[in-house]
Scaffold this motif. Structure first.
Motif, mmCIF file in Angstrom:
data_model
loop_
_atom_site.group_PDB
_atom_site.id
_atom_site.type_symbol
_atom_site.label_atom_id
_atom_site.label_comp_id
_atom_site.label_asym_id
_atom_site.label_seq_id
_atom_site.Cartn_x
_atom_site.Cartn_y
_atom_site.Cartn_z
ATOM 1 N N TRP A 17 -12.835 16.773 -6.921
ATOM 2 C CA TRP A 17 -12.491 15.674 -7.359
ATOM 3 C C TRP A 17 -10.549 16.576 -7.844
ATOM 4 C CZ3 TRP A 17 -17.497 16.510 -11.282
ATOM 5 C CH2 TRP A 17 -18.718 15.776 -10.271
ATOM 6 N N LEU A 18 -10.408 15.455 -7.856
ATOM 7 C CA LEU A 18 -8.856 16.227 -8.342
ATOM 8 C C LEU A 18 -8.482 15.042 -9.114
ATOM 9 C CD1 LEU A 18 -7.720 15.588 -4.667
ATOM 10 C CD2 LEU A 18 -8.021 17.418 -6.352
ATOM 11 N N PRO A 19 -7.182 15.836 -10.590
ATOM 12 C CA PRO A 19 -6.882 14.693 -11.418
ATOM 13 C C PRO A 19 -5.335 13.643 -10.761
ATOM 14 C CG PRO A 19 -5.960 17.323 -11.348
ATOM 15 C CD PRO A 19 -7.300 16.868 -10.600
ATOM 16 N N ILE A 20 -5.452 12.971 -11.573
ATOM 17 C CA ILE A 20 -4.712 12.080 -11.077
ATOM 18 C C ILE A 20 -3.204 11.921 -12.249
ATOM 19 C CG2 ILE A 20 -4.365 9.895 -10.517
ATOM 20 C CD1 ILE A 20 -6.987 8.686 -9.817
ATOM 21 N N ALA A 21 -2.380 12.044 -11.259
ATOM 22 C CA ALA A 21 -1.136 12.454 -11.981
ATOM 23 C C ALA A 21 0.233 10.624 -11.654
ATOM 24 C CB ALA A 21 -0.072 12.925 -11.228
ATOM 25 N N PHE A 22 0.492 10.387 -12.339
ATOM 26 C CA PHE A 22 0.977 9.293 -12.675
ATOM 27 C C PHE A 22 2.879 9.506 -12.538
ATOM 28 C CE2 PHE A 22 -3.143 8.406 -14.466
ATOM 29 C CZ PHE A 22 -3.956 7.275 -13.366
ATOM 30 N N PRO A 23 3.210 8.911 -11.825
ATOM 31 C CA PRO A 23 5.353 9.470 -11.366
ATOM 32 C C PRO A 23 5.752 8.475 -12.715
ATOM 33 C CG PRO A 23 4.132 9.812 -9.412
ATOM 34 C CD PRO A 23 2.662 9.569 -10.113
ATOM 35 N N TRP A 71 0.782 -0.876 -0.017
ATOM 36 C CA TRP A 71 0.407 -0.467 0.079
ATOM 37 C C TRP A 71 0.711 1.213 0.122
ATOM 38 C CZ3 TRP A 71 -5.268 -0.823 -0.719
ATOM 39 C CH2 TRP A 71 -5.389 -1.577 -0.763
ATOM 40 N N SER A 72 0.467 2.234 -0.548
ATOM 41 C CA SER A 72 1.015 3.919 -0.854
ATOM 42 C C SER A 72 0.683 4.470 -0.933
ATOM 43 C CB SER A 72 1.769 3.763 -2.051
ATOM 44 O OG SER A 72 2.691 2.350 -2.825
ATOM 45 N N ASN A 73 0.884 5.404 -0.124
ATOM 46 C CA ASN A 73 -0.238 7.138 0.015
ATOM 47 C C ASN A 73 -0.637 7.695 -1.137
ATOM 48 O OD1 ASN A 73 0.218 5.664 2.976
ATOM 49 N ND2 ASN A 73 1.077 7.038 3.149
ATOM 50 N N ASP A 122 -2.472 14.461 1.105
ATOM 51 C CA ASP A 122 -2.229 14.431 2.108
ATOM 52 C C ASP A 122 -2.922 13.365 3.373
ATOM 53 O OD1 ASP A 122 -5.155 15.628 3.141
ATOM 54 O OD2 ASP A 122 -3.895 17.360 2.975
ATOM 55 N N ALA A 123 -3.125 13.412 4.797
ATOM 56 C CA ALA A 123 -3.426 12.784 5.622
ATOM 57 C C ALA A 123 -5.048 12.844 5.694
ATOM 58 C CB ALA A 123 -2.616 13.193 6.931
ATOM 59 N N THR A 124 -5.214 13.628 5.108
ATOM 60 C CA THR A 124 -6.483 13.938 5.260
ATOM 61 C C THR A 124 -7.604 13.578 3.413
ATOM 62 O OG1 THR A 124 -7.511 15.457 5.538
ATOM 63 C CG2 THR A 124 -7.022 14.150 7.425
ATOM 64 N N THR A 125 -6.115 13.086 2.861
ATOM 65 C CA THR A 125 -7.027 13.231 1.385
ATOM 66 C C THR A 125 -8.129 14.925 0.990
ATOM 67 O OG1 THR A 125 -7.300 10.924 1.975
ATOM 68 C CG2 THR A 125 -7.601 11.734 -0.124
ATOM 69 N N TYR A 126 -7.110 15.390 1.577
ATOM 70 C CA TYR A 126 -8.256 17.102 1.693
ATOM 71 C C TYR A 126 -9.572 17.017 2.512
ATOM 72 C CZ TYR A 126 -4.292 16.741 -1.197
ATOM 73 O OH TYR A 126 -2.738 16.732 -1.985
ATOM 74 N N GLY A 127 -9.720 16.443 3.182
ATOM 75 C CA GLY A 127 -10.745 16.453 3.882
ATOM 76 C C GLY A 127 -11.817 15.175 3.192
ATOM 77 N N MET A 143 1.017 6.535 -7.931
ATOM 78 C CA MET A 143 0.082 7.081 -8.156
ATOM 79 C C MET A 143 0.025 8.824 -7.650
ATOM 80 S SD MET A 143 -3.587 6.527 -7.329
ATOM 81 C CE MET A 143 -4.700 7.915 -6.949
ATOM 82 N N SER A 144 -0.613 9.574 -7.361
ATOM 83 C CA SER A 144 -0.632 10.793 -6.853
ATOM 84 C C SER A 144 -1.442 12.272 -6.675
ATOM 85 C CB SER A 144 0.999 12.241 -7.068
ATOM 86 O OG SER A 144 1.036 12.558 -8.344
ATOM 87 N N LEU A 145 -1.965 12.335 -5.773
ATOM 88 C CA LEU A 145 -3.108 13.529 -5.839
ATOM 89 C C LEU A 145 -2.663 15.214 -5.254
ATOM 90 C CD1 LEU A 145 -5.686 11.280 -4.701
ATOM 91 C CD2 LEU A 145 -5.973 11.785 -6.786
ATOM 92 N N THR A 146 -3.333 16.231 -5.640
ATOM 93 C CA THR A 146 -2.898 17.099 -5.522
ATOM 94 C C THR A 146 -3.602 17.675 -5.144
ATOM 95 O OG1 THR A 146 0.092 17.616 -5.970
ATOM 96 C CG2 THR A 146 -1.287 19.266 -6.231
#
Length: 485
Positions: free
Chosen positions: A305-311, A256-258, A261-266, A316-319
């Motif tokens: 709703w957030l665009p998913i980025a793929f390093p 599992w990877s994060n 942020d710690a609350t996925t922006y609430g 994947m990452s969420l900003t």
């Protein structure tokens, strides 16, 4: 148009004029701004009720299905349509409490609709409870000849005898359909293959054993499958984590990877939409910012709703972005940076004796961090959510919105003077607190395992004074004003 979107539009116009640019290209003109972390109003001006839901695309139209509740109980499963993923039109309440006697009262949560090409039927699955408690732990199934028609309720059951709570559906490229649901009182995630007609369960094909994950969402990018989940912390938001495999569903799966942020922006994940068009394919994280986190009802909830980025192909990452530019025809979802950092709440606990707020020092995310009081400000270390043990209860857990960690009487101590800190949420008695009206005004906050009150140590008025539990007296250092949002 919100002030944020109006400012964005004005800035875009000013930049275009300053650079001497002409009219934007057609692809740019097709991008529609989405104001993030808000409720959504449909094209008739009504609040959109589509939480815990999912997307099904037919032609160039996206159909969004989700929960509509009467308070905390099931009212309808509602469906909306859009061609741009921003402007949504109400289509129908495809299932309601009147559809079957079994559904009144009931809880119907996390509805998903898939299409079966072999039978030419649309099939809805959801998590079903009896409306009194969460002891049923079943799935409910309904079916329709049309995507937005009245769905015929087929009944509810436990898949292969396993309890089933948060769930999602996934149809692979070969037409095989799967149910992924939380089992063993949310400690496992079970993956089942559905029958050919998508109306039943054929076999259990994989178990994620003991990870305590819920709110699953599955999508495929290239040859890699992503399983996105939240932790099991009730209404309180937490850290989204994901796992990947090239061999769905059996694996081998990654760890599992994060993401976020710690609350996925609430927010809590509900679905990942694949947005394909002339310029390529984007992936849109869809989450619910649940209203009960700030004392509201589920229908007060907001959409993140957030665009998913793929390093890389397997990460994947969420900003956080306060605004998205979505061009559904082109298949692009782009974030627009702004001053809003995605912190969703400002619920504070203000002490009557000192006028200062309960605070996570330096916003530390470490387990065992002891809480203190500090001068009140609008920072995330002083922002908390309250998750009742059942709807309307004054007993529940209290979590910090930045760290996602819960108030915890450290070491499960029952002694007066023991420190109150934070720890990963686990629903233990030392993480359960009741809010009781205090005779002198405000609230007493009582630790359920010890019966002692959350207090400022020594009645101190100094910044940094420890938050402890002590014998309840109703003194000013034990009385707290709870200010919401």
């Amino acid at each position: 148009m919100s002030q944020r979107l109006a400012a964005l539009a004005a800035a875009t116009a000013l930049a275009t004029a300053a650079l001497g640019l002409g009219a934007p290209a057609p692809a740019e003109a097709a991008a529609v701004p989405f104001d993030n972390g808000q409720t959504i109003t449909d094209t008739s001006g009504n609040l959109m009720h589509a939480h815990g839901g999912g997307i099904l695309k037919e032609g160039n139209t996206y159909y969004l299905v989700g929960e509509q509740r009467n308070g905390y109980l099931f009212d309808q499963v509602s469906m909306y349509s859009s061609t741009d993923l921003v402007n949504w039109t109400f289509r129908n309440d495809i299932l309601s409490a009147e559809s079957d006697p079994e559904l009144s009262p009931a809880n119907i949560e996390r509805p998903k609709v898939i299409y079966n090409a072999a039978t030419d039927k649309y099939v809805l699955w959801a998590h079903k409870e009896n409306g009194v408690d969460y002891g049923d732990a079943e799935v409910a199934v309904a079916v329709s000849d049309t995507i937005d028609g009245d769905y015929d309720y087929q009944g509810s059951f436990r898949p292969l005898g396993y309890d089933s709570r948060d769930m999602t559906l996934f149809v692979d490229t070969d037409g095989e359909a799967y149910l992924i649901s939380a089992a063993d009182v949310n400690y496992d995630l079970n993956v089942y293959r559905l029958t050919d007609d998508y109306l039943g369960v054929e076999e259990l094909v994989h178990v994620f054993d003991g990870y305590h994950r819920e709110a699953p969402a599955v999508f495929k990018r290239g040859s890699v499958y992503f399983l996105v989940t939240s932790g099991a912390t009730g209404w309180n938001a937490n850290q989204t984590r994901y796992a990947t495999t090239a061999n769905f569903p059996e694996g081998a799966w990654s760890g599992w990877s994060n993401a976020g942020d710690a609350t996925t922006y609430g927010s809590q994940p509900t679905f990942v939409a694949t947005v394909s068009g002339t310029a390529g394919t984007s992936y849109l994280y869809m989450g619910d910012r649940w209203g009960p986190q700030w004392g509201g009802k589920p229908m007060d909830s907001e959409y993140v709703w957030l665009p998913i980025a793929f390093p890389s192909s397997t990460t994947m990452s969420l900003t956080w972005y306060p605004t998205l530019n979505i061009d559904a025809a082109a298949g692009t979802v782009q974030g627009v940076a702004g001053s809003d950092d995605g912190s969703p709440y400002s619920t504070k606990f203000v002490n009557a004796g000192s006028g200062k707020c309960i605070d996570v020092p330096s916003g530390s995310g470490a387990d065992g961090t002891a809480l203190i009081q500090y001068g009140c400000w609008n920072g995330a270390p002083q922002a908390f959510t309250f998750d009742p043990v059942y709807p309307g209860s004054k007993v529940g857990s209290i979590a910090n919105t930045a760290t996602g960690k819960c108030w915890d009487v450290l070491d499960q101590s029952t002694a007066s003077g023991a420190p109150v800190g934070q720890w990963g949420c686990w629903a233990g008695g030392n993480q359960r607190f009741s809010l009781r009206a205090a005779a002198g005004g405000g609230h007493l906050i009582v630790a359920q395992h010890s019966g002692l009150c959350v207090s400022v140590s020594g009645s101190s008025t100094a910044d940094g004074a420890a938050i402890v539990q002590s014998t309840c007296t109703g003194a000013a250092n034990q009385r707290w004003a709870v200010t919401v949002r």
